[in-house]
Scaffold this motif. Structure first.
Motif, PDB file in Angstrom:
ATOM      1  N   SER A 451       0.918  -1.099  -0.052  1.00  0.00           N
ATOM      2  CA  SER A 451       0.024  -0.081   0.096  1.00  0.00           C
ATOM      3  C   SER A 451       0.900   1.381  -0.040  1.00  0.00           C
ATOM      4  O   SER A 451       0.539   2.282  -0.550  1.00  0.00           O
ATOM      5  CB  SER A 451      -1.053  -0.012   1.157  1.00  0.00           C
ATOM      6  N   ARG A 452       1.990   1.192   0.609  1.00  0.00           N
ATOM      7  CA  ARG A 452       3.056   2.364   0.582  1.00  0.00           C
ATOM      8  C   ARG A 452       3.653   2.489  -0.712  1.00  0.00           C
ATOM      9  O   ARG A 452       3.567   3.792  -1.196  1.00  0.00           O
ATOM     10  CB  ARG A 452       4.140   2.267   1.525  1.00  0.00           C
ATOM     11  N   ALA A 453       3.653   1.573  -1.423  1.00  0.00           N
ATOM     12  CA  ALA A 453       4.066   1.740  -2.874  1.00  0.00           C
ATOM     13  C   ALA A 453       3.173   2.421  -3.897  1.00  0.00           C
ATOM     14  O   ALA A 453       3.475   3.116  -4.472  1.00  0.00           O
ATOM     15  CB  ALA A 453       4.693   0.309  -3.565  1.00  0.00           C
ATOM     16  N   ILE A 454       1.975   1.902  -3.783  1.00  0.00           N
ATOM     17  CA  ILE A 454       0.752   2.415  -4.439  1.00  0.00           C
ATOM     18  C   ILE A 454       0.741   3.951  -4.007  1.00  0.00           C
ATOM     19  O   ILE A 454       0.467   4.868  -4.787  1.00  0.00           O
ATOM     20  CB  ILE A 454      -0.449   1.586  -4.380  1.00  0.00           C
ATOM     21  N   TYR A 455       0.574   4.101  -2.749  1.00  0.00           N
ATOM     22  CA  TYR A 455       0.593   5.590  -2.231  1.00  0.00           C
ATOM     23  C   TYR A 455       1.637   6.550  -2.708  1.00  0.00           C
ATOM     24  O   TYR A 455       1.251   7.612  -3.320  1.00  0.00           O
ATOM     25  CB  TYR A 455       0.844   5.678  -0.821  1.00  0.00           C
TER      26      TYR A 455
END
Length: 524
Positions: A451-455
């Motif tokens: 989710s951090r990468a997509i954020y």
């Protein structure tokens, strides 16, 4: 091989190796990092990159101190130094007949290293030609005095300002023993019998030892002097039994089998069963989700753990095999192509990155199926609030329906969709099937890597997660760019196979979910 006098000098280099997937390493440190299996040299001599066995088995660490400890104890001679400190104190408890305290130690905090301590007691006894119960502290000290002069300084840096093994003991119980599953690393050029060691490793993985002739005693003694956790027991004047009592990680190849595998009456420790032979790493790393022939790998995120937005400019210290363009260039993709020539190159660089390129293909699958009227995948954003942090994005749900279901759904754009899980539950499973075992991180973190990468991609303007939309998509101007020029060939057509593999995984997950739902709804 020279060891760094100040081992904490390696901290920033190791952090960059893990985070960026490569780093410029000062020449004096390169042999040491290679010898303990932390990094391998690229074709360009000043660059190194992290080995996959280090990324998979040593991380994440609790903090910077713990990270350096995990590096240091991969060094068999330093590991021997630390274990002898432990062993000398446990031995003194035993010879003073403090049986309750001995039992508390061996069945309590020292239990993970008890087989190693027993092996060392036997070895020190044989080396000193003295019965175990008659050993003096000087016997342990004599071996330790012959070790590398850097080790006392390392002790102070890694465990605390101590004066003797007695002072060091409680610190080792608290900080070292929990790392007992970390391996003793042996490089391909170490002065050991690699064929014999590979056989010991294979036997350990099967829960066995090796029956050997006494002619192998010298080779086994060499391993013990190098610090390896190998125990040797005499069976007869002509035969010995040898087996691993800790995790040994050897670089090399399976060189046949030496000796006869036999069961150990008291069994092989669980840690020793994790021993392994790993392949020699050469040249630039081969990390790609587009090449099916690539070995599965842990991917570096290319963005520091504490950074909350995609970097504005490209990191000039990033290795050439894992580049990441700055958001200032990516944002120009919204302009006409003739006014933004660098945007195409930046998007191609993102698509080539193993982590962000994989996520880009996942989002392309959603967009292209939607364009064809066969909506199969939807990433449903949290509703009724702004998405301001990576934690907010972690609540995004993955919805899926097979193509045949999407064709029959006509009333609304959500008909037939089934929630199969959150992005941090589902994307790792998809990634695993295309060769990504996980996202590297030097330290433990509350944020979830996917989710951090997509954020981060949203902060770069690559994906669109605006509050008024219920689904996460590729930004319109980025999708338009990908549909034209060389990006059409390189990214969309070039990613066709990986998107089909993603579809297959999603369909399997959908079937698992529907079968579970059916079972729950079926009458008892």
């Amino acid at each position: 091989m020279p060891r760094p006098p100040d081992i904490y000098q390696l901290g920033s280099v190791i952090d960059r190796l893990v985070t960026l997937g490569g780093a410029r390493v000062p020449e004096p440190w390169q042999p040491y990092l290679a010898s303990v299996g932390v990094a391998a040299s690229a074709t360009n001599g000043e660059w190194m990159y992290p080995t996959q066995h280090f990324l998979q088995h040593a991380l994440p660490a609790r903090d910077g101190h713990d990270l350096i400890r995990r590096v240091a104890i991969r060094d068999p001679l330093y590991r021997l130094h630390v274990d002898l400190c432990l062993c000398s104190i446990v031995h003194s408890v035993a010879v003073s007949q403090r049986w309750r305290r001995l039992e508390e130690l061996l069945f309590g905090p020292c239990r993970p290293v008890a087989p190693r301590l027993l092996q060392l007691l036997t070895w020190v006894s044989q080396t000193s030609s003295c019965a175990v119960r008659d050993l003096q502290t000087s016997a342990f000290r004599q071996i330790m005095d012959d070790e590398d002069q850097a080790f006392p300084a390392w002790d102070r840096q890694l465990w605390g300002d101590i004066r003797s093994p007695v002072d060091l003991f409680p610190l080792l119980l608290a900080l070292y023993v929990p790392l007992a599953s970390q391996p003793w690393h042996i490089s391909s050029d170490a002065a050991v019998n690699h064929g014999l060691l590979a056989s010991l490793i294979r036997a350990a993985r099967d829960g066995e030892g090796l029956a050997l002739p006494t002619t192998k005693s010298v080779a086994l003694e060499t391993m013990q002097q190098l610090g390896l956790p190998v125990r040797v027991i005499a069976r007869s004047p002509e035969a010995i039994l040898a087996f691993a009592v800790g995790v040994i990680e050897m670089v090399g190849a399976d060189l046949g089998f030496v000796g006869e595998p036999v069961e150990i009456p008291f069994g092989i420790s669980g840690n020793a069963r994790q021993s392994r032979v790993v392949a020699q790493t050469k040249g630039e790393p081969q990390w790609s989700v587009y090449e099916a022939s690539c070995e599965p790998f842990i991917v570096s995120p290319s963005v520091d753990q504490e950074v909350e937005r995609w970097p504005t400019e490209a990191d000039m210290d990033a290795p050439e095999w894992l580049q990441l363009p700055g958001s200032s260039v990516l944002s120009t993709a919204a302009k006409r192509r003739q006014d933004s020539q660098d945007a195409d190159k930046a998007l191609k660089t993102v698509s080539a990155h193993p982590l962000y390129g994989f996520l880009l293909q996942l989002l392309l699958l959603e967009a292209l199926d939607r364009e064809l009227g066969e909506e199969t995948l939807a990433l449903a954003l949290p509703q009724n609030r702004k998405l301001e942090t990576a934690e907010d994005w972690s609540e995004t749900k993955v919805l899926y329906r097979p193509r045949e279901e999407s064709k029959s759904a006509s009333e609304t754009d959500v008909d037939g969709f089934l929630v199969i899980g959150s992005i941090d539950e589902i994307i790792p499973r998809i990634a695993h099937e295309v060769g990504i075992l996980g996202v590297a991180s030097p330290y433990e973190a509350e944020q979830k890597p996917w989710s951090r990468a997509i954020y981060l991609m949203s902060t770069a303007g690559i994906v669109d997660g605006r509050p008024h939309s219920w689904r996460l998509t590729i930004t319109t101007f980025v999708l338009d760019r990908l549909h034209s020029g060389t990006l059409m060939k390189d990214v969309i057509r070039g990613g066709r196979d990986i998107r089909e593999r993603i579809h297959q995984v999603l369909q399997t997950l959908w079937k698992e979910k529907t079968s579970g739902t059916d079972e729950e709804m079926s009458p008892a």
